[in-house]
Scaffold this active site. Structure first.
Site, PDB file in Angstrom:
ATOM      1  N   GLU A  93       9.862  26.798  13.817  1.00 17.39           N
ATOM      2  CA  GLU A  93       9.886  27.401  15.023  1.00 17.39           C
ATOM      3  C   GLU A  93       9.617  26.641  16.134  1.00 17.39           C
ATOM      4  OE1 GLU A  93       9.304  30.801  11.984  1.00 17.39           O
ATOM      5  OE2 GLU A  93       8.427  28.732  12.309  1.00 17.39           O
ATOM      6  N   LYS A 134      19.317  33.958  -6.056  1.00 17.42           N
ATOM      7  CA  LYS A 134      18.610  35.125  -5.478  1.00 17.42           C
ATOM      8  C   LYS A 134      19.163  36.775  -5.732  1.00 17.42           C
ATOM      9  CE  LYS A 134      16.797  36.275  -0.976  1.00 17.42           C
ATOM     10  NZ  LYS A 134      16.700  35.885   0.500  1.00 17.42           N
ATOM     11  N   ARG A 177       3.223  29.965  15.774  1.00 23.14           N
ATOM     12  CA  ARG A 177       3.358  28.590  15.346  1.00 23.14           C
ATOM     13  C   ARG A 177       4.021  27.749  16.312  1.00 23.14           C
ATOM     14  NH1 ARG A 177       6.008  29.523   9.144  1.00 23.14           N
ATOM     15  NH2 ARG A 177       4.377  27.789   8.865  1.00 23.14           N
TER      16      ARG A 177
END
Length: 637
Positions: free
Chosen positions: A366, A282, A394
């Site tokens: 979640e 990244k 969610r």
């Protein structure tokens, strides 16, 4: 003219030489750093997938072949390669390019997903549809290792592996991070693959030695190749995927373009579902991003290209929450914090530094986080689960059936509530005040400023027999707005003139409604402005106030359907009070990206538009309060 300027579609990549592709990758990185330095955006994730995206578009024939991104914030390179270079000067701005794939922008954008762990399910359905329709088309799904911490991804893998004929290539972009380093058993497993490629070297050494013998040579090597899976399981246990029945290729250096391209070609030719494991970094190629320990420039605001320094940020809502939670944690050792792979974005990093043993990062999960919080509460702790408002959607079933049904004292803190603006429709937190209304026993607080956030957080963690939820918007925290009095648990902000209009403003909209109240007073209209603080359950004292006013107006930055205004209207009706209630909120539509204030203006939630609407409603009411019979209910303060 540079190479990037000559790329107007994926097919323009086909005839480039290896050196030209290397040059193009560098031009793309330079372009992204330059444009994002002015607009902000998801820079780090895209710097890491430059070679990978080029390879995808050289191997697959988009848009005939479908390329699906999970999550879509790593699709900037894809946008550049599909003819949208000129739109980057207005990235994530109203009328400009979306920060995610957008079907309105290009036929190459298949899915507008910007919530993690969904791409494999889309890809499963797409590939099945192609088979059923007899179409010779492939699907490539680019999924990060962070997204693989989400349970939905594994539900999809379970189904994908049941069909051996699916023309589907799963590309795991493994950079060891989501926002921050990926956590959990899966992360450790991928790390073992990422760091221990000894099996390939061992097999190659065996091949070289055996081929020196004309009598043993290739036949013996072929036998040994048959036990390659066993060697892999011992030396680099990628068996997790192969045990599912999924062909595995890799690990591959994601910044070695020829190697990535070769792996993708092999996977495409296989004729069934294949997982290609690609190792990337990244922020690759931009030193400031590579050395940024927090999140490798995951989503910086405007910054200086030379130094990587971002413009100073104002004191934000999340900073206030962060500071107050640490204070509460110092006072109570039963308070624990939960994050779903968003330690820094939600402001839990300070708590984690102070109380590392009381902080739990569950990954992009979640649902698990909510039910784990219930378990912690049953075990005697008080969990504070901080997440973005849009991601609470969610975990609704878990909040309802696992937390609320068991009367667990869990506090959910929702950042980025209401209109978030630049991240577009999937990130607007405009659903929470509606979906939470149906949860029995839940208490829902909405602070108007920093002091109220501290106040409500302290009250929330005192509740041990029901879930509590706090929500606040993205950006700079507002200056404190003092109360003139209190009615029940609600603050009276303005009490001016006759009791013509009662405005019930929710959270961040209180600031706007102070302006509205001033405009109404200038028109000779009496107004009472109330901040309920706790909007669920509806305070009876606020309902009683409605009886003493000619008109009730509710204002919230949430969808109008089923929100706070609807709940207030029902409570007024149930009390047999005939004062009309006007509900102002967001239209039930997916709002395009843009600045928060511009979006609120567009949907009629500016102070000017609200005042005009209220003046018109008052004019239609007819007689003044003095000319109509007194109504029941008395103000208690």
């Amino acid at each position: 003219m540079g190479l990037l300027e000559s790329i107007n579609g994926p097919r323009d990549l086909r005839d480039l030489t290896e050196q030209q592709l290397v040059d193009l990758a560098q031009e793309i990185r330079d372009f992204l750093v330059d444009t994002c330095s002015r607009t902000g955006g998801h820079l780090g994730p895209n710097l890491g997938v430059v070679e990978l995206t080029i390879a995808l578009h050289r191997v697959f024939d988009s848009p005939r072949d479908r390329i699906v991104f999970d999550t879509g914030h790593q699709a900037y390179v894809h946008k550049l390669l599909t003819g949208r270079r000129d739109g980057f000067d207005r990235l994530k701005q109203e009328g400009g390019l979306s920060g995610y794939p957008s079907q309105a922008e290009s036929p190459h954008d298949i899915v507008e997903n910007s919530h993690a762990s969904t791409a494999l399910s889309y890809a499963d359905g797409l590939a099945k549809a192609h088979v059923l329709r007899g179409e010779d088309r492939h699907v490539a799904a680019l999924v990060g290792d962070g997204a693989l911490t989400g349970g939905m991804a594994w539900e999809a893998l379970n189904n994908i592996t049941a069909r051996k004929d699916l023309p589907l290539v799963i590309v795991v972009n493994d950079n060891g991070r989501s926002y921050t380093p990926t956590v959990g058993g899966l992360a450790e497993h991928l790390n073992s693959l990422r760091t221990n490629p000894r099996y390939e070297r061992l097999l190659e050494q065996i091949k070289v030695q055996l081929n020196k013998s004309p009598r043993l040579g290739q036949p013996t090597y072929d036998v040994l190749h048959g036990i390659k899976k066993g060697l892999k399981d011992v030396l680099a246990p990628q068996g997790l995927f192969e045990d599912l029945g999924l062909k595995y290729v890799g690990p591959v250096d994601g910044h070695d373009l020829p190697a990535v391209e070769e792996a993708l070609e092999q996977a495409k030719r296989f004729g069934g579902p294949v997982l290609v494991h690609v190792i990337t970094k990244k922020g690759y190629g931009y030193p400031a991003a590579e050395r940024h320990l927090e999140d490798n420039f995951h989503s910086p605001g405007p910054f200086d290209v030379e130094t990587g320094e971002e413009a100073p940020k104002p004191h934000e809502w999340g900073h206030v929450f962060s500071e107050e939670l640490v204070k509460l944690g110092e006072q109570r050792d039963d308070i624990v914090a939960i994050t779903a792979a968003m330690l820094y974005p939600t402001g839990l990093d300070a708590f984690a530094e102070r109380f590392p043993d009381r902080t739990f990062d569950v990954g992009i999960a979640e649902q698990h986080g909510a039910t784990s919080a219930a378990g912690l509460a049953i075990g005697g702790m008080h969990p504070v689960f901080a997440l973005y408002s849009t991601f609470l959607n969610r975990a609704f079933d878990q909040l309802l059936m696992d937390v609320a049904l068991h009367r667990c004292g869990v506090t959910f803190v929702l950042d980025r509530a209401g209109v978030t603006g630049s991240d577009g429709p999937s990130h607007n937190g405009m659903w929470d005040l509606s979906i939470l209304q149906v949860v029995p026993g839940l208490r829902l607080g909405v602070p108007r400023d920093g002091s109220r956030l501290r106040e409500l957080l302290g009250e929330a963690v005192e509740v041990d027999d029901a879930p509590t939820v706090l929500r606040y918007p993205k950006g700079a925290v507002y200056d404190d707005i003092p109360a003139a009095g209190r009615v029940g648990t609600a603050d009276v902000i303005v009490r001016n003139g006759a009791r013509d209009v009662l405005i019930v403003a929710v959270g961040a909209m209180v600031k706007t409604c102070v302006d509205v109240a001033e405009r109404l007073a200038a028109q000779g209209i009496g107004v009472t402005l109330v901040d309920p603080r706790w909007v669920k359950p509806v305070d009876q004292a606020v309902v009683d106030l409605a009886a003493n006013h000619r008109l009730v107006v509710s204002v919230e930055d949430n969808g109008r359907v089923g929100g706070c205004g609807a709940a207030l209207s029902q409570a007024v009706s149930d009390a047999r009070i005939d004062t009309p209630v006007r509900v102002h909120g967001l239209p039930q539509e997916f709002l395009a990206h843009g600045r928060r204030d511009a979006i609120l203006d567009r949907v009629g939630l500016s102070a000017q538009d609200l005042a005009r609407s209220i003046v018109e409603d008052v004019a239609r009411l007819g007689p003044t309060l003095a000319e109509v019979p007194s109504r029941r209910g008395q103000e208690t303060a």
